[in-house]
Structure formats: structure tokens, C-alpha cells
Write an enzyme that holds these catalytic residues in place. Structure first.
Site, PDB file in Angstrom:
ATOM      1  N   ARG A 151       2.510 -10.047 -13.167  1.00 50.12           N
ATOM      2  CA  ARG A 151       1.449  -9.085 -13.456  1.00 50.12           C
ATOM      3  C   ARG A 151       1.645  -7.799 -12.633  1.00 50.12           C
ATOM      4  NH1 ARG A 151      -2.022  -5.480 -11.734  1.00 50.12           N
ATOM      5  NH2 ARG A 151      -2.377  -6.760  -9.899  1.00 50.12           N
ATOM      6  N   ASP A 152       1.381  -7.855 -11.351  1.00 53.07           N
ATOM      7  CA  ASP A 152       1.445  -6.629 -10.544  1.00 53.07           C
ATOM      8  C   ASP A 152       2.859  -6.066 -10.516  1.00 53.07           C
ATOM      9  OD1 ASP A 152       0.604  -4.603  -8.901  1.00 53.07           O
ATOM     10  OD2 ASP A 152       0.744  -5.765  -7.062  1.00 53.07           O
ATOM     11  N   HIS A 176      -3.061  -8.905   0.257  1.00 50.75           N
ATOM     12  CA  HIS A 176      -2.029  -8.468  -0.684  1.00 50.75           C
ATOM     13  C   HIS A 176      -1.349  -7.255  -0.083  1.00 50.75           C
ATOM     14  CE1 HIS A 176      -0.772  -7.266  -4.946  1.00 50.75           C
ATOM     15  NE2 HIS A 176      -0.644  -6.119  -4.289  1.00 50.75           N
ATOM     16  N   HIS A 222       1.928  -4.493   0.382  1.00 51.53           N
ATOM     17  CA  HIS A 222       3.127  -3.837  -0.132  1.00 51.53           C
ATOM     18  C   HIS A 222       4.015  -3.513   1.070  1.00 51.53           C
ATOM     19  CE1 HIS A 222       2.040  -2.623  -4.443  1.00 51.53           C
ATOM     20  NE2 HIS A 222       1.216  -3.573  -4.068  1.00 51.53           N
ATOM     21  N   CYS A 282       5.338   1.438  -6.410  1.00 46.94           N
ATOM     22  CA  CYS A 282       4.163   1.975  -5.748  1.00 46.94           C
ATOM     23  C   CYS A 282       3.917   3.281  -6.471  1.00 46.94           C
ATOM     24  CB  CYS A 282       4.512   2.169  -4.275  1.00 46.94           C
ATOM     25  SG  CYS A 282       3.187   2.839  -3.294  1.00 46.94           S
ATOM     26  N   ASN A 302       5.645  -4.375  -3.824  1.00 40.76           N
ATOM     27  CA  ASN A 302       5.080  -5.584  -3.241  1.00 40.76           C
ATOM     28  C   ASN A 302       6.040  -6.229  -2.251  1.00 40.76           C
ATOM     29  OD1 ASN A 302       2.527  -6.283  -4.898  1.00 40.76           O
ATOM     30  ND2 ASN A 302       4.018  -5.685  -6.443  1.00 40.76           N
TER      31      ASN A 302
END
Lengths: 305, 305
Positions: free
Chosen positions: A15-16, A207, A209, A240, A249
Site C-alpha cells: 500500500r504505502d 511508522h 521513513h 517521499c 519507508n
């Protein structure tokens, strides 16, 4: 420094990760999710239900989810920006949905086209709907460690969103370091602000990055403060959007590699995970930046000269 | 977690960085060293005196050093693998020399063509020579956190080299994470083994590579244990010869960025340092991987949409 016996990782590459890469075919997404499911990961954020116009990468969310192998030991989830997205996720059969809202007014507007107050106002209704359908809601608070437009975000602002999420009936919260502005200091200050009012029973996830190299230092700081749930993306895929060319990530294999070396259990088979990072690399079609993918784990030795 | 008020950084891009890149002209090395000197850094490892056959990148060490601006507030140093190199460094005018020896027998043989015992046997003589010339010797213990050929290195082995260095009269030691095998656990275990016997008065420095994403987590762990001296390389230049394609030294601007955010002083002007990372990138002629170089510091905001 405190360290737990076990850490629970949620894999967010499908997803991300893929949401921030050029679109890939549904078949590749399915292949990636199914490969991740065989690594021992117990949580996978599979898709998001967002506007296909704004995010064409996720237009096939229902199709992907329908075709994915459903492993009984894995908690699959979907992300949604609003009630409509949550409904679509529930209709598709998800029993765990992440609802995203930004701590930053400007970022919430840019990301999901509405004010923070509007996002929060919808939460009680979303939580009631999910309860009715026996599903769980997690509120992801984006830009928790800083906003690319506004700069520093006052931890008290994040704490107020946590309170609103709890009052609305959300069972969990997550703190998103959306553009890699998190640092050990920001992790500490956020938890100082949030933990007292939230109490010990609200599950919290972080979460990170790795935009500025701090992801694993942040994770270590969070572990020391009792956080045991983290998002990560295999191969570190996902960019990003507000820092072009920067890494995205934190790579799941870098997290697992460090945690296992510390003696912290994740349930994940690191070798299988690295092979899945290779698959992710093949799917996105560019060399990924994960150090553990590129150099191998510290246990992979060089033949003696 | 414990954090100090101030950290002392030694910049190693001109030596450890450029030694692991294709050769660059002397003029570029001089330009880089002089630019680094204007960022507020107080220690710079400028060159090494090694076999020009084995390391053609450093064949012009004396020429480079002769042309460099000597800022009185900066402690410049050179690296040498043996007595011959130390002599050349002293003859060139250096008053601080790093002598490298590996904790790993196989790596010492591969790196400087002799056994660990042979390296250690020369140390007393080297220290006596330096004392005579009013210079300081630091012993850098390579592969302190693991060897790419042998795997884990017993911390007791590193501790024995520290003892030998102290007995020989070396005033300082450094622990090199030569190929990025360091992790928070290895930092902790090394210090557990080394600190009790070395005592509180021996200055210790740590040198991390970010090969597997752990550099800043390692640094945080070391800070918590009272270490306040670190090597770093502007732009992260310098590869990892046994992990092709992997990132090398931790980038100085990533270290400074995190430390300043924590309120730890380094004396360095981060903006000037990032401009110097841009110069380093121009000199080596490839995009560098430093996140702070690519994305900017967390304080560099994006215009509001």
C-alpha cells in the site's frame, strides 16, 4: 536501554510503498502480497480505498484484495481517508481499516482535501460503522513528527488527535513520520505528550521513513519507551512525495536484521524477506536502497582471500 | 537515554572516503579539505601514508598535505598502516597519526599484509617514535564489530588490542565498523568488554558505516554509553569494498543533523556542511546517498500548495 522480547511489524509495501511508485499491474501486487505472507509477517497493509483519480496506483484495490491468498494467521488491513473509503474496505471484506488524518492542517488539506476538524468529525460515525460490521479501526496520525509545509508539529496537537480518536471509539493509533522528519528527540517528545493522557491500554504503532537516516535510531528510541509495533516496507519501497529522490519507508529487512541481532523476535524469516525484497525490486523496476538488500545481512560473509 | 552536551566529530571523507572511490586529482582533495575546514569541524583525517601500489588514491598524500590551508583550531591527522607510514606522516609534519590494526586476523592480512601480532609488535616502537617527535598516536581497531571474512569478532579480542595499545603508549583508540556490521547490540557488547579494563581515561572514538542502515542507531547506543567522539564522512563518500554497491561511511551531515536536533553541540554549521557535501558529490562525480544531502534537513520546508 530497554528492549522488548518481541516486536510486531506491519508490512506496508503493497500500500504505502506501491502508492508512491509508478503504477504496477494488479498481478504484481498480488504476487508481492502473497510472497510477503510467506515470510512470517503477521500484519500486512494490503491496499487503500482512495479516489482512483487522486491515486491511480490503488484503483484496483478490490480486485487485488479479492485475488490475494488469505492466510488465517495474518491480519490484513486497508487504509482509507474517509467514511466512503472505510465503507468500500468493509464491503471488500476487510476487518481492519486504518483511517488517516494529519496532525498538520496544511498536509491534511493537501493529502485528503479537507480540514482536520472535518476528518475528526467523521470518526465517531466511522467507528460505529466498523463496530457494527465487527471490524477494527486504527487512526493513523500523519505528519506526527513534523510537516513538510508547516515544519514542527506541537506534540500536544498530536495528543489531542489521539484523544479524539479514543473518544470516537478507535481501538488503536499510529504515528506517521510521513516525510521522514522524525528524530530520536521528536519520538521522545511525542511520547512524553501522548502517553500520559492516552493511558497504557491504547495500542500505539510508529511508522518511520528513512529520509534522513534516522529511521532505526527512531525505532530504538521508541523501543526504549515501550513501543513494540512498527510499520515497515520491504525493500524500502515508496518514496517521499515532498522530498524528490529521497528514500522512503524504512526497509522491513533492515528493521528485522537489527531486531534479530538484538535478540528481539519478529516471527519473520529474514532470508525469505530478502528474497521478497528482490521481488519488490523487480516489480518496481529500479534498484532499491535497502542496505540489507544490497549488502546482505551482517552474517553473509565474503570468501576469504 | 543519556546524551552529552557536546560531541566531537572527525571528518574522514578526504581519507577514508576518497580512498574507496576512483582516484581524484590532488587539487580536488585540497579543495575538499579546505572547504571542510570552514564548516566548523575541529578534526579532519586528511590523508593516509600507505603503499601507492596498493592504494593509488593516496599516492599524493604529502603533496596534498603541503598545499592544504592549516587552520590553527583544527586537528588534522593522517592514517598509517605501519612504522614506515607513521614516519612518512611525521616527516610530512603531522602531529596526530592513526595507526590501523584489525581485530580480525584475516582482515589484517588482507588489509595490510601482516598478522595482528606483527602489527601489535611494532606499536611500542611507533609510539616511542611519535613521542620523540611530539606527536600523538591513536590506534584504530578495524573490524571491531565484525569481519566480512570471519564473521563475529569476540569483544574480548578487541579488548586485548586496546590493552596492547595502552601498554604500547597509544593515547587514544578508535573502533572501526569497517564493513558496516555494527549494530546496537555489538556496540553494547564491545563497550561491556572494553570499558572496564581500559578505564575511564582512555579517549575512545567510534567509526560507523551505514551499510545496513544502523549507523545512527549505533551512534545513539554509543552516546548512551558515554562515547562522545565519532568519525563521519561528508556526503557519506567512501564505499564498502566487501559489499559492492552498498553505502559506506555514515554521512557527516546526517550525524550533525540528528545531533543538533537533539540539542547536542558539534560546533559545525550544518548549511555549510551540506554545501560541502555538494562539493564532495561534484568531486566524486556520482549522486551520493546521504539523505540530508538529498532531501535537505528536516527544517527545509516545501512551499504550501
Amino acid at each position: 536501554m530497554h528492549q522488548p522480547e518481541r516486536v510486531s511489524l506491519r508490512e506496508v509495501a503493497p500500500r504505502d510503498g506501491l502508492q508512491n511508485e509508478p503504477p504496477v499491474p494488479a498481478a504484481d501486487k498480488i504476487r508481492l502480497i502473497d510472497a510477503l505472507a510467506r515470510t512470517g509477517l503477521s500484519r500486512i497493509e494490503a491496499v487503500s480505498f482512495v479516489s482512483p483519480k487522486a491515486v491511480p496506483q490503488m484503483a484496483d484495490a478490490a480486485e487485488v484484495w479479492a485475488a490475494v491468498e488469505k492466510h488465517p494467521g495474518i491480519r490484513y488491513s486497508a487504509l482509507a481517508p474517509n467514511r466512503r473509503g472505510v465503507e468500500r474496505a468493509l464491503d471488500a471484506g476487510f476487518t481492519a481499516v486504518e483511517v488517516v488524518v494529519s496532525a498538520s492542517e496544511t498536509h491534511n488539506k493537501a493529502n485528503i482535501g479537507r480540514s482536520v476538524a472535518e476528518s475528526l468529525a467523521e470518526l465517531p460515525d466511522i467507528c460505529a460503522l466498523a463496530k457494527e460490521r465487527l471490524a477494527a479501526i486504527e487512526v493513523i496520525i500523519a505528519t506526527s513528527f513534523g510537516c513538510p509545509f508547516e515544519g514542527d508539529i506541537a506534540p500536544a496537537k498530536v495528543a489531542r488527535i489521539v484523544e479524539a480518536a479514543q473518544e470516537a471509539g478507535a481501538g488503536r493509533v499510529a504515528f506517521g513520520d510521513t516525510t521522514g522528519m522524525g528524530t530520536p528527540r521528536r519520538v521522545t517528545e511525542l511520547l512524553d505528550a501522548v502517553q500520559p493522557s492516552a493511558g497504557p491500554d491504547l495500542p500505539m504503532l510508529m511508522h518511520f521513513h528513512d529520509t534522513r537516516g534516522t529511521a532505526l535510531a527512531n525505532l530504538l528510541t521508541a523501543l526504549d519507551r515501550g513501543i513494540t509495533e512498527f510499520d515497515a516496507s520491504v525493500g524500502g519501497i515508496g518514496g517521499c512525495p515532498f522530498a524528490p529522490g529521497a528514500s522512503g519507508n524504512v526497509a522491513t529487512e533492515e528493521v528485522v536484521h537489527m531486531l534479530h541481532d538484538m535478540g528481539v523476535d519478529t516471527g519473520v524469516d529474514l532470508d525469505a524477506l530478502i528474497r521478497t525484497a528482490e521481488l519488490a525490486q523487480e516489480i518496481v523496476g529500479r534498484p532499491l536502497e535497502s542496505g540489507v538488500l544490497r549488502a546482505g545481512p551482517r552474517t553473509s560473509l565474503t570468501p576469504r582471500p
